[in-house]
Scaffold this active site. Structure first.
Site, mmCIF file in Angstrom:
data_model
loop_
_atom_site.group_PDB
_atom_site.id
_atom_site.type_symbol
_atom_site.label_atom_id
_atom_site.label_comp_id
_atom_site.label_asym_id
_atom_site.label_seq_id
_atom_site.Cartn_x
_atom_site.Cartn_y
_atom_site.Cartn_z
ATOM 1 N N ARG A 273 -5.767 43.518 170.551
ATOM 2 C CA ARG A 273 -6.115 44.954 170.615
ATOM 3 C C ARG A 273 -7.635 45.134 170.628
ATOM 4 O O ARG A 273 -8.157 45.978 171.357
ATOM 5 C CB ARG A 273 -5.496 45.693 169.424
ATOM 6 C CG ARG A 273 -3.994 45.847 169.579
ATOM 7 C CD ARG A 273 -3.320 46.107 168.252
ATOM 8 N NE ARG A 273 -3.643 47.407 167.713
ATOM 9 C CZ ARG A 273 -3.714 47.668 166.406
ATOM 10 N NH1 ARG A 273 -3.493 46.724 165.513
ATOM 11 N NH2 ARG A 273 -4.009 48.875 166.004
ATOM 12 N N LYS B 19 -10.702 56.335 162.567
ATOM 13 C CA LYS B 19 -10.406 57.517 163.399
ATOM 14 C C LYS B 19 -9.376 58.432 162.728
ATOM 15 O O LYS B 19 -9.520 59.642 162.747
ATOM 16 C CB LYS B 19 -9.887 57.092 164.780
ATOM 17 C CG LYS B 19 -10.889 56.296 165.599
ATOM 18 C CD LYS B 19 -10.398 56.085 167.006
ATOM 19 C CE LYS B 19 -9.190 55.187 167.124
ATOM 20 N NZ LYS B 19 -9.413 53.778 166.758
ATOM 21 N N ARG C 271 -7.825 55.780 176.691
ATOM 22 C CA ARG C 271 -8.238 54.413 176.372
ATOM 23 C C ARG C 271 -8.786 53.719 177.607
ATOM 24 O O ARG C 271 -9.075 52.527 177.573
ATOM 25 C CB ARG C 271 -7.035 53.635 175.844
ATOM 26 C CG ARG C 271 -7.036 53.468 174.332
ATOM 27 C CD ARG C 271 -5.707 52.896 173.935
ATOM 28 N NE ARG C 271 -5.712 52.143 172.733
ATOM 29 C CZ ARG C 271 -5.300 52.605 171.551
ATOM 30 N NH1 ARG C 271 -4.942 53.846 171.408
ATOM 31 N NH2 ARG C 271 -5.270 51.804 170.516
ATOM 32 N N ARG D 84 -4.339 46.850 155.955
ATOM 33 C CA ARG D 84 -4.073 48.254 156.249
ATOM 34 C C ARG D 84 -2.593 48.566 156.019
ATOM 35 O O ARG D 84 -1.720 47.769 156.360
ATOM 36 C CB ARG D 84 -4.441 48.524 157.714
ATOM 37 C CG ARG D 84 -4.406 49.980 158.070
ATOM 38 C CD ARG D 84 -5.238 50.221 159.269
ATOM 39 N NE ARG D 84 -4.479 50.084 160.507
ATOM 40 C CZ ARG D 84 -4.807 50.718 161.626
ATOM 41 N NH1 ARG D 84 -5.870 51.497 161.662
ATOM 42 N NH2 ARG D 84 -4.097 50.541 162.711
ATOM 43 N N ARG E 156 1.854 47.581 159.686
ATOM 44 C CA ARG E 156 2.313 47.701 161.083
ATOM 45 C C ARG E 156 2.431 46.320 161.726
ATOM 46 O O ARG E 156 1.588 45.454 161.486
ATOM 47 C CB ARG E 156 1.291 48.534 161.865
ATOM 48 C CG ARG E 156 1.714 49.960 162.051
ATOM 49 C CD ARG E 156 0.601 50.805 162.563
ATOM 50 N NE ARG E 156 -0.011 50.335 163.805
ATOM 51 C CZ ARG E 156 -0.967 50.999 164.443
ATOM 52 N NH1 ARG E 156 -1.411 52.133 163.966
ATOM 53 N NH2 ARG E 156 -1.482 50.517 165.551
HETATM 54 P P1 AMP Z 1 -3.154 52.812 167.846
HETATM 55 O O1 AMP Z 1 -2.269 53.422 166.809
HETATM 56 O O2 AMP Z 1 -4.140 53.776 168.415
HETATM 57 O O3 AMP Z 1 -3.796 51.539 167.369
HETATM 58 O O4 AMP Z 1 -2.188 52.409 169.057
HETATM 59 C C1 AMP Z 1 -1.137 51.481 168.871
HETATM 60 C C2 AMP Z 1 -0.673 50.947 170.185
HETATM 61 O O5 AMP Z 1 -0.139 51.987 171.008
HETATM 62 C C3 AMP Z 1 -1.746 50.294 171.064
HETATM 63 O O6 AMP Z 1 -2.017 48.967 170.662
HETATM 64 C C4 AMP Z 1 -1.081 50.365 172.429
HETATM 65 O O7 AMP Z 1 -0.029 49.427 172.532
HETATM 66 C C5 AMP Z 1 -0.425 51.746 172.375
HETATM 67 N N1 AMP Z 1 -1.345 52.813 172.844
HETATM 68 C C6 AMP Z 1 -1.885 53.800 172.084
HETATM 69 N N2 AMP Z 1 -2.639 54.619 172.824
HETATM 70 C C7 AMP Z 1 -2.572 54.143 174.096
HETATM 71 C C8 AMP Z 1 -3.166 54.548 175.339
HETATM 72 N N3 AMP Z 1 -3.988 55.605 175.405
HETATM 73 N N4 AMP Z 1 -2.882 53.817 176.448
HETATM 74 C C9 AMP Z 1 -2.071 52.757 176.383
HETATM 75 N N5 AMP Z 1 -1.490 52.307 175.245
HETATM 76 C C10 AMP Z 1 -1.742 52.996 174.116
#
Ligand code: AMP
Length: 216
Positions: A170, A18, A93, A127, A159
């Protein structure tokens, strides 16, 4: 070119590309890209009011409660930099988040980068990211200089939630909650699906071909 696609959402499991494809779309359309995860990570780094609470969810790979994430993301999207539109990754999400987003902005298209859990796990291990959220991969997308982000020169690291159990958690949450959005946006006639398992450059070409056809 008069752009008909101003607000695009990117869906797809973690590791589906993404962020990389978001940058391609943003460049092509001249729009700003933004990631909910990055908004949250920056809020944690700034050590503001909700920093500790946010960290307690993000670190183990749990979804941040709606009362926090919705206000942070909608506040960000109202900044002038997004006045012409945005390419949004990581939000919504859940169907509830999508309904709230619809009240604030009209989404034009939702691009889903479809990959299997097996492929997602393969890509997430290895990653690398920088503090600004630019993403690389030790094998599939290595930076030119080891340990340094090609885009901004900042150091790269793994990360915390790209390790062990957090990855599995996740992905499970994605399948359980976020994948319901596919039906939601399909019903709205906004969903466009790309096969995310093919080489990154091929997917980018396919996306750009789509934009050439429909954005003008
Ligand atoms: P990402 O970078 O998209 O993988 O997001 C990292 C983390 O941020 C996720 O594992 C969640 O803990 C939190 N997060 C990101 N977007 C959301 C969302 N829309 N709703 C809830 N938690 C989120």
């Amino acid at each position: 070119m008069k752009n008909k696609l101003k607000r695009i959402i990117l869906l797809g499991p973690q590791g589906s590309g993404k962020s990389i494809q978001g940058a391609v779309i943003a460049k092509f359309l001249g729009l700003a890209e933004v990631s909910a995860g990055q908004i949250l990570r920056l809020a944690i780094m700034k050590k503001g009011r909700f920093s500790r609470e946010l960290k307690a969810y993000v670190r183990p790979g749990l979804l941040v409660p709606d009362r926090l994430v919705i206000s942070l993301v909608t506040k960000e999207l109202k900044k002038p930099v997004y006045k012409n539109g945005f390419i949004l990754d990581g939000f919504p999400r859940s169907v509830h988040q999508a309904e709230v987003l619809d009240k604030h902005f009209s989404v034009d298209k939702v691009f889903n980068l479809d990959i299997s859990d097996q492929e997602a796990r393969r890509r997430l291990s290895g990653r690398l990211v920088c503090r600004r959220g630019h993403i690389w991969h030790i094998i599939h997308q290595p930076p030119k200089k080891k340990g340094v982000c090609d885009r901004c020169g900042l150091p790269l690291f793994v990360r915390e939630d790209d390790r062990g159990e957090a990855i599995a958690r996740r992905l499970a949450i994605y399948r359980k909650k976020t994948s319901k959005l596919l039906k939601y946006y399909k019903t709205e006639g906004k969903l466009v699906v790309f096969d995310g398992e093919r080489p990154i450059k091929k997917i980018s070409r396919e996306i750009v071909a789509y934009l050439n056809k429909y954005a003008g």
